[in-house]
Design a protein around this motif. Structure first.
Motif, mmCIF file in Angstrom:
data_model
loop_
_atom_site.group_PDB
_atom_site.id
_atom_site.type_symbol
_atom_site.label_atom_id
_atom_site.label_comp_id
_atom_site.label_asym_id
_atom_site.label_seq_id
_atom_site.Cartn_x
_atom_site.Cartn_y
_atom_site.Cartn_z
ATOM 1 N N VAL A 137 0.851 -1.193 0.000
ATOM 2 C CA VAL A 137 0.000 0.000 0.000
ATOM 3 C C VAL A 137 0.887 1.244 0.000
ATOM 4 O O VAL A 137 1.829 1.331 0.783
ATOM 5 N N SER A 138 0.588 2.206 -0.888
ATOM 6 C CA SER A 138 1.426 3.421 -0.979
ATOM 7 C C SER A 138 1.052 4.418 0.111
ATOM 8 O O SER A 138 0.046 4.261 0.807
ATOM 9 N N GLN A 139 1.853 5.465 0.227
ATOM 10 C CA GLN A 139 1.468 6.609 1.051
ATOM 11 C C GLN A 139 0.340 7.356 0.334
ATOM 12 O O GLN A 139 0.229 7.279 -0.889
ATOM 13 N N PRO A 140 -0.483 8.117 1.099
ATOM 14 C CA PRO A 140 -1.523 8.917 0.441
ATOM 15 C C PRO A 140 -0.905 10.000 -0.446
ATOM 16 O O PRO A 140 0.111 10.583 -0.082
ATOM 17 N N GLN A 141 -1.508 10.205 -1.608
ATOM 18 C CA GLN A 141 -1.051 11.268 -2.509
ATOM 19 C C GLN A 141 -2.227 12.172 -2.850
ATOM 20 O O GLN A 141 -3.270 11.688 -3.275
ATOM 21 N N ASP A 142 -2.033 13.468 -2.653
ATOM 22 C CA ASP A 142 -3.072 14.440 -3.014
ATOM 23 C C ASP A 142 -2.998 14.720 -4.503
ATOM 24 O O ASP A 142 -1.927 15.029 -5.026
ATOM 25 N N LEU A 143 -4.135 14.613 -5.160
ATOM 26 C CA LEU A 143 -4.218 14.951 -6.589
ATOM 27 C C LEU A 143 -5.243 16.068 -6.731
ATOM 28 O O LEU A 143 -6.416 15.817 -7.039
ATOM 29 N N PRO A 144 -4.824 17.313 -6.481
ATOM 30 C CA PRO A 144 -5.779 18.428 -6.465
ATOM 31 C C PRO A 144 -6.528 18.599 -7.777
ATOM 32 O O PRO A 144 -7.713 18.968 -7.769
ATOM 33 N N ASP A 145 -5.873 18.288 -8.903
ATOM 34 C CA ASP A 145 -6.551 18.427 -10.196
ATOM 35 C C ASP A 145 -7.729 17.476 -10.323
ATOM 36 O O ASP A 145 -8.654 17.712 -11.109
ATOM 37 N N HIS A 146 -7.684 16.379 -9.572
ATOM 38 C CA HIS A 146 -8.742 15.377 -9.668
ATOM 39 C C HIS A 146 -9.676 15.417 -8.466
ATOM 40 O O HIS A 146 -10.642 14.664 -8.401
ATOM 41 N N GLY A 147 -9.359 16.277 -7.483
ATOM 42 C CA GLY A 147 -10.220 16.394 -6.307
ATOM 43 C C GLY A 147 -10.216 15.156 -5.438
ATOM 44 O O GLY A 147 -11.212 14.857 -4.780
ATOM 45 N N VAL A 148 -9.107 14.434 -5.436
ATOM 46 C CA VAL A 148 -9.035 13.234 -4.597
ATOM 47 C C VAL A 148 -7.651 13.104 -3.951
ATOM 48 O O VAL A 148 -6.657 13.618 -4.448
ATOM 49 N N THR A 149 -7.660 12.427 -2.814
ATOM 50 C CA THR A 149 -6.431 11.880 -2.258
ATOM 51 C C THR A 149 -6.490 10.388 -2.535
ATOM 52 O O THR A 149 -7.546 9.766 -2.369
ATOM 53 N N VAL A 177 -2.907 0.565 -4.127
ATOM 54 C CA VAL A 177 -2.682 -0.785 -3.622
ATOM 55 C C VAL A 177 -2.182 -1.609 -4.802
ATOM 56 O O VAL A 177 -2.896 -1.759 -5.805
ATOM 57 N N GLU A 178 -0.950 -2.069 -4.712
ATOM 58 C CA GLU A 178 -0.345 -2.799 -5.820
ATOM 59 C C GLU A 178 -0.640 -4.289 -5.681
ATOM 60 O O GLU A 178 -0.280 -4.906 -4.678
ATOM 61 N N LEU A 179 -1.266 -4.849 -6.704
ATOM 62 C CA LEU A 179 -1.483 -6.295 -6.741
ATOM 63 C C LEU A 179 -0.664 -6.843 -7.910
ATOM 64 O O LEU A 179 -0.202 -6.085 -8.757
ATOM 65 N N ASP A 180 -0.499 -8.150 -7.958
ATOM 66 C CA ASP A 180 0.295 -8.736 -9.030
ATOM 67 C C ASP A 180 -0.262 -8.407 -10.410
ATOM 68 O O ASP A 180 0.479 -8.181 -11.350
ATOM 69 N N ASN A 181 -1.590 -8.424 -10.526
ATOM 70 C CA ASN A 181 -2.173 -8.307 -11.857
ATOM 71 C C ASN A 181 -2.893 -6.995 -12.113
ATOM 72 O O ASN A 181 -3.330 -6.735 -13.226
ATOM 73 N N THR A 182 -3.057 -6.152 -11.093
ATOM 74 C CA THR A 182 -3.714 -4.863 -11.306
ATOM 75 C C THR A 182 -3.485 -3.986 -10.081
ATOM 76 O O THR A 182 -2.662 -4.309 -9.217
ATOM 77 N N LYS A 183 -4.159 -2.858 -10.023
ATOM 78 C CA LYS A 183 -4.077 -1.967 -8.869
ATOM 79 C C LYS A 183 -5.474 -1.695 -8.335
ATOM 80 O O LYS A 183 -6.445 -1.718 -9.083
ATOM 81 N N ILE A 184 -5.535 -1.436 -7.055
ATOM 82 C CA ILE A 184 -6.740 -0.880 -6.457
ATOM 83 C C ILE A 184 -6.380 0.546 -6.057
ATOM 84 O O ILE A 184 -5.291 0.781 -5.522
ATOM 85 N N GLU A 185 -7.254 1.484 -6.345
ATOM 86 C CA GLU A 185 -7.021 2.856 -5.911
ATOM 87 C C GLU A 185 -8.077 3.218 -4.884
ATOM 88 O O GLU A 185 -9.274 3.208 -5.184
ATOM 89 N N LEU A 186 -7.613 3.502 -3.687
ATOM 90 C CA LEU A 186 -8.520 3.947 -2.637
ATOM 91 C C LEU A 186 -8.587 5.465 -2.742
ATOM 92 O O LEU A 186 -7.565 6.141 -2.617
ATOM 93 N N ILE A 187 -9.766 5.983 -3.045
ATOM 94 C CA ILE A 187 -9.881 7.428 -3.280
ATOM 95 C C ILE A 187 -10.797 8.069 -2.251
ATOM 96 O O ILE A 187 -11.803 7.491 -1.825
ATOM 97 N N HIS A 188 -10.411 9.273 -1.856
ATOM 98 C CA HIS A 188 -11.115 10.024 -0.820
ATOM 99 C C HIS A 188 -11.207 11.473 -1.306
ATOM 100 O O HIS A 188 -10.266 11.971 -1.914
ATOM 101 N N PRO A 189 -12.339 12.154 -1.027
ATOM 102 C CA PRO A 189 -12.490 13.519 -1.532
ATOM 103 C C PRO A 189 -11.400 14.456 -1.028
ATOM 104 O O PRO A 189 -11.011 14.394 0.139
#
Ligand code: CO
Length: 134
Positions: free
Chosen positions: A30-42, A46-58
């Motif tokens: 699991v990565s550290q939280p990253q603020d993406l102000p252009d997208h309005g989310v933090t 979550v890195e998996l072998d075959n894909t990623k999960i993105e936990l997003i928060h306003p």
């Protein structure tokens, strides 16, 4: 047309609790939280072998996922992202089949610095679909 599943984005009301769930309970990277102000989310990746999960928060008052979390108070799957080779070709093909591309139809730079488009959930079985050129 579509290639790999790039990620599944899950909107969460509590980012730390969600990260702990994936890290401590499921044992995922699991990565550290990253603020993406252009997208309005933090976001936490979550890195998996075959894909990623993105936990997003306003992030910010006019975040587009705020309304989603008001309706889905425990959180929920927000969108799926599929890879395409050529985003303009994908857009034109989708439109020619009557699928609605959100916004003005011009690709935006997504959370990974790559061009993305979002497709109307009512045209895709109730799922918000993101396509990303990789
Ligand atoms: Co996404």
């Amino acid at each position: 047309m579509i290639g790999r599943l790039n990620h599944v984005a899950i909107a969460v009301p509590d980012l730390d609790a969600a990260a702990a769930n994936y890290r401590d309970v499921l044992g995922a990277q699991v990565s550290q939280p990253q603020d993406l102000p252009d997208h309005g989310v933090t976001v936490i990746f979550v890195e998996l072998d075959n894909t990623k999960i993105e936990l997003i928060h306003p992030l910010g008052e006019d975040s587009t996922i705020k309304g989603f979390l008001e309706k889905n108070t425990a959180g929920g799957i927000h969108h799926m992202c599929y890879e395409v080779d050529d985003i303009y070709e994908a857009r034109d093909k989708l439109r020619s089949q009557g699928k609605r591309v959100l916004g003005d139809g011009e690709p935006q730079i997504g959370a990974h610095g790559k061009p993305v488009l979002f497709l109307h959930p009512k045209d895709f079985n109730g799922t918000l679909v993101e396509v990303e050129q990789v």
